[in-house]
Design a protein around this motif. Sequence first.
Motif, mmCIF file in Angstrom:
data_model
loop_
_atom_site.group_PDB
_atom_site.id
_atom_site.type_symbol
_atom_site.label_atom_id
_atom_site.label_comp_id
_atom_site.label_asym_id
_atom_site.label_seq_id
_atom_site.Cartn_x
_atom_site.Cartn_y
_atom_site.Cartn_z
ATOM 1 N N VAL A 187 47.420 47.544 18.091
ATOM 2 C CA VAL A 187 46.134 47.284 17.440
ATOM 3 C C VAL A 187 44.987 47.526 18.421
ATOM 4 O O VAL A 187 43.977 48.152 18.070
ATOM 5 C CB VAL A 187 46.087 45.839 16.899
ATOM 6 N N VAL A 188 45.135 47.053 19.651
ATOM 7 C CA VAL A 188 44.090 47.255 20.663
ATOM 8 C C VAL A 188 43.894 48.737 20.927
ATOM 9 O O VAL A 188 42.766 49.233 21.018
ATOM 10 C CB VAL A 188 44.454 46.512 21.959
ATOM 11 N N LEU A 189 44.990 49.475 21.046
ATOM 12 C CA LEU A 189 44.902 50.904 21.343
ATOM 13 C C LEU A 189 44.308 51.685 20.177
ATOM 14 O O LEU A 189 43.384 52.490 20.364
ATOM 15 C CB LEU A 189 46.293 51.438 21.688
ATOM 16 N N CYS A 190 44.810 51.465 18.971
ATOM 17 C CA CYS A 190 44.378 52.262 17.818
ATOM 18 C C CYS A 190 42.979 51.897 17.339
ATOM 19 O O CYS A 190 42.294 52.721 16.737
ATOM 20 C CB CYS A 190 45.376 52.099 16.675
ATOM 21 N N SER A 191 42.538 50.668 17.578
ATOM 22 C CA SER A 191 41.178 50.270 17.187
ATOM 23 C C SER A 191 40.150 50.567 18.267
ATOM 24 O O SER A 191 38.979 50.209 18.113
ATOM 25 C CB SER A 191 41.147 48.773 16.856
ATOM 26 N N LYS A 192 40.582 51.215 19.346
ATOM 27 C CA LYS A 192 39.702 51.524 20.474
ATOM 28 C C LYS A 192 39.033 50.266 21.023
ATOM 29 O O LYS A 192 37.838 50.234 21.303
ATOM 30 C CB LYS A 192 38.643 52.559 20.072
ATOM 31 N N LYS A 193 39.849 49.207 21.125
ATOM 32 C CA LYS A 193 39.456 47.917 21.707
ATOM 33 C C LYS A 193 38.407 47.177 20.874
ATOM 34 O O LYS A 193 37.763 46.265 21.395
ATOM 35 C CB LYS A 193 38.967 48.085 23.144
ATOM 36 N N ASN A 194 38.234 47.555 19.616
ATOM 37 C CA ASN A 194 37.364 46.759 18.743
ATOM 38 C C ASN A 194 37.986 45.403 18.434
ATOM 39 O O ASN A 194 37.273 44.425 18.191
ATOM 40 C CB ASN A 194 37.086 47.517 17.444
ATOM 41 N N PHE A 195 39.319 45.357 18.428
ATOM 42 C CA PHE A 195 40.042 44.099 18.254
ATOM 43 C C PHE A 195 40.935 43.907 19.476
ATOM 44 O O PHE A 195 41.742 44.791 19.786
ATOM 45 C CB PHE A 195 40.871 44.121 16.970
ATOM 46 N N GLN A 196 40.762 42.786 20.161
ATOM 47 C CA GLN A 196 41.471 42.538 21.406
ATOM 48 C C GLN A 196 42.264 41.245 21.330
ATOM 49 O O GLN A 196 41.953 40.341 20.542
ATOM 50 C CB GLN A 196 40.487 42.485 22.575
ATOM 51 N N ILE A 197 43.278 41.152 22.192
ATOM 52 C CA ILE A 197 44.145 39.977 22.206
ATOM 53 C C ILE A 197 43.404 38.762 22.737
ATOM 54 O O ILE A 197 43.610 37.639 22.290
ATOM 55 C CB ILE A 197 45.396 40.263 23.055
ATOM 56 N N THR A 198 42.513 38.976 23.698
ATOM 57 C CA THR A 198 41.844 37.861 24.371
ATOM 58 C C THR A 198 40.561 37.415 23.690
ATOM 59 O O THR A 198 39.928 36.471 24.147
ATOM 60 C CB THR A 198 41.513 38.259 25.818
ATOM 61 N N LYS A 199 40.173 38.068 22.600
ATOM 62 C CA LYS A 199 38.912 37.736 21.944
ATOM 63 C C LYS A 199 39.133 37.617 20.447
ATOM 64 O O LYS A 199 39.705 38.514 19.824
ATOM 65 C CB LYS A 199 37.860 38.815 22.238
ATOM 66 N N GLN A 200 38.689 36.508 19.862
ATOM 67 C CA GLN A 200 38.860 36.291 18.430
ATOM 68 C C GLN A 200 37.878 37.144 17.642
ATOM 69 O O GLN A 200 36.689 37.197 17.936
ATOM 70 C CB GLN A 200 38.655 34.815 18.090
ATOM 71 N N ASP A 205 36.996 41.651 8.758
ATOM 72 C CA ASP A 205 36.803 42.925 9.462
ATOM 73 C C ASP A 205 38.138 43.503 9.901
ATOM 74 O O ASP A 205 38.383 44.709 9.783
ATOM 75 C CB ASP A 205 35.889 42.734 10.674
ATOM 76 N N PHE A 206 39.021 42.640 10.422
ATOM 77 C CA PHE A 206 40.332 43.129 10.859
ATOM 78 C C PHE A 206 41.163 43.595 9.677
ATOM 79 O O PHE A 206 41.811 44.648 9.748
ATOM 80 C CB PHE A 206 41.073 42.027 11.615
ATOM 81 N N MET A 207 41.168 42.838 8.589
ATOM 82 C CA MET A 207 41.963 43.234 7.428
ATOM 83 C C MET A 207 41.474 44.567 6.863
ATOM 84 O O MET A 207 42.280 45.427 6.478
ATOM 85 C CB MET A 207 41.902 42.153 6.349
ATOM 86 N N THR A 208 40.153 44.758 6.806
ATOM 87 C CA THR A 208 39.598 46.015 6.299
ATOM 88 C C THR A 208 40.043 47.186 7.157
ATOM 89 O O THR A 208 40.497 48.219 6.649
ATOM 90 C CB THR A 208 38.069 45.930 6.251
ATOM 91 N N TRP A 209 39.913 47.026 8.489
ATOM 92 C CA TRP A 209 40.329 48.103 9.394
ATOM 93 C C TRP A 209 41.834 48.335 9.317
ATOM 94 O O TRP A 209 42.293 49.485 9.279
ATOM 95 C CB TRP A 209 39.937 47.753 10.829
#
Length: 452
Positions: A187-200, A205-209
């Motif tokens: 998820v971090v790689l494919c979203s280009k770090k828009n969604f990260q493990i260390t940040k909520q 937004d995540f479900m849409t992407w």
Amino acid sequence: RCWTHSSPPNTVKFVPSPLFCQRDPKQTVAMISLKREREDGFDDDDNEDGVAAKVVRGRVVEDRRSRHCPYLDTINRSVLDFDFEKLCSISLSHINVYACLICGKYFQGRGLKSHAYTHSVQFTHHVFLNLHTLKFYCLPDNYEIIDSPPGDIMFLLVQRFGELMRKLWNPRNFKAHVSPHEMLQAVVLCSKKNFQITKQGDAVDFMTWFLNALHGALGGTKKKPCKSIITKAFQGSMRIFSKKLPHPDLLPEEKEALLVTEEYQEQMSESTFLFLTLDLPTAPLYKDEKEQLIIPQVPLFNILGKFNGSTEKEYKTYKENFLKRFQLTKLPPYLVFCIKRFTKNNFFVEKNPTIVNFPITNVDLREYLTEEAQATEKNTTYDLVANVVHDGKPTEGAYRIHVLHHGTGKWYEMQDLQVTDILPQMITLSEAYIQAIPPCIDGPDTSRHGLH
């Protein structure tokens, strides 16, 4: 070090400086190794932002091979794993590391003396990925590939998600728990770090992407003929009736003149959706006699009235205002509600704490369909199976989820690693954010969806 000329001509004598003589030999070896590492990792080709274009006679000309690379079919997705530490497999350096997309190994640099260049010549592996910039290159020709590899890498998301689902539902699991780490890394790689493990992040937004990313990686497009399992499961359709409104600062006579023109007549369009957004009524600003804010409650069917085909709502844009109403024409096999709780402005994010009173079972949506759809849709009743809740402030809150276990009919609440039983009556008192409702199991015809 210092260099001095001796008395005889054309001779040079090396005289070590005092600092060089006093230095520990281990430190000297370490400095020399670091220097060689940097020379190998950062060569002239690596300092370039990209080599997809060349300068010919003062003009920038794109390399034709960048969009027609003949080696893209050699990419082996089955050996790619980006969860490893980003270290060169030969020099063990983390500086300027590239991944070979044919064998999956990591190498440093891409210049003439680099390990990646040597590997490409020795084993005829040509496609490499820079693990820092996420750009693709062809070696040893050394040009940037700007064709289709990013879409191929998006397939990694599908692979990781499929593996996670198979592990969750495997009746012969060795362990009672499953780690989603590889899935999160994808998820971090494919979203280009828009969604990260260390940040909520925001759940909607995540479900849409996530749904759109899976749909695209599985070969789906926005066009109707190109479908995927995502659209088959979650996609419905609706009619949108839109009418342009005159500017409020105009005179009444000018408004009446504009309303007669064709531009201000109601227009109808067809649109698809993966989830329905439900608008909450405005939260009260005043406190009660105990100096506490009143938390209002609203029935689910009140906010579903947005899709009855007659309720109109004004939507404002930067320049124009529109009056819109909606009506459903097709219900998806699995329906998702997103309750709009957050409102963003130029200064902060505001949350609406209104409680939505919703039934756990038998949510009938027949009255929100058009007459034609009511005649064709046999099963319009849904049951709640999952409820995502947001607690706390908009920027500091936390998420928890309620899920139904079909085998026992019990509800469970999950937050991070904590799983507890919960009564169904308590679910309706939460600040629901996302709700998933499949067709009612006891409905008249649940076999038509074929997705259970």
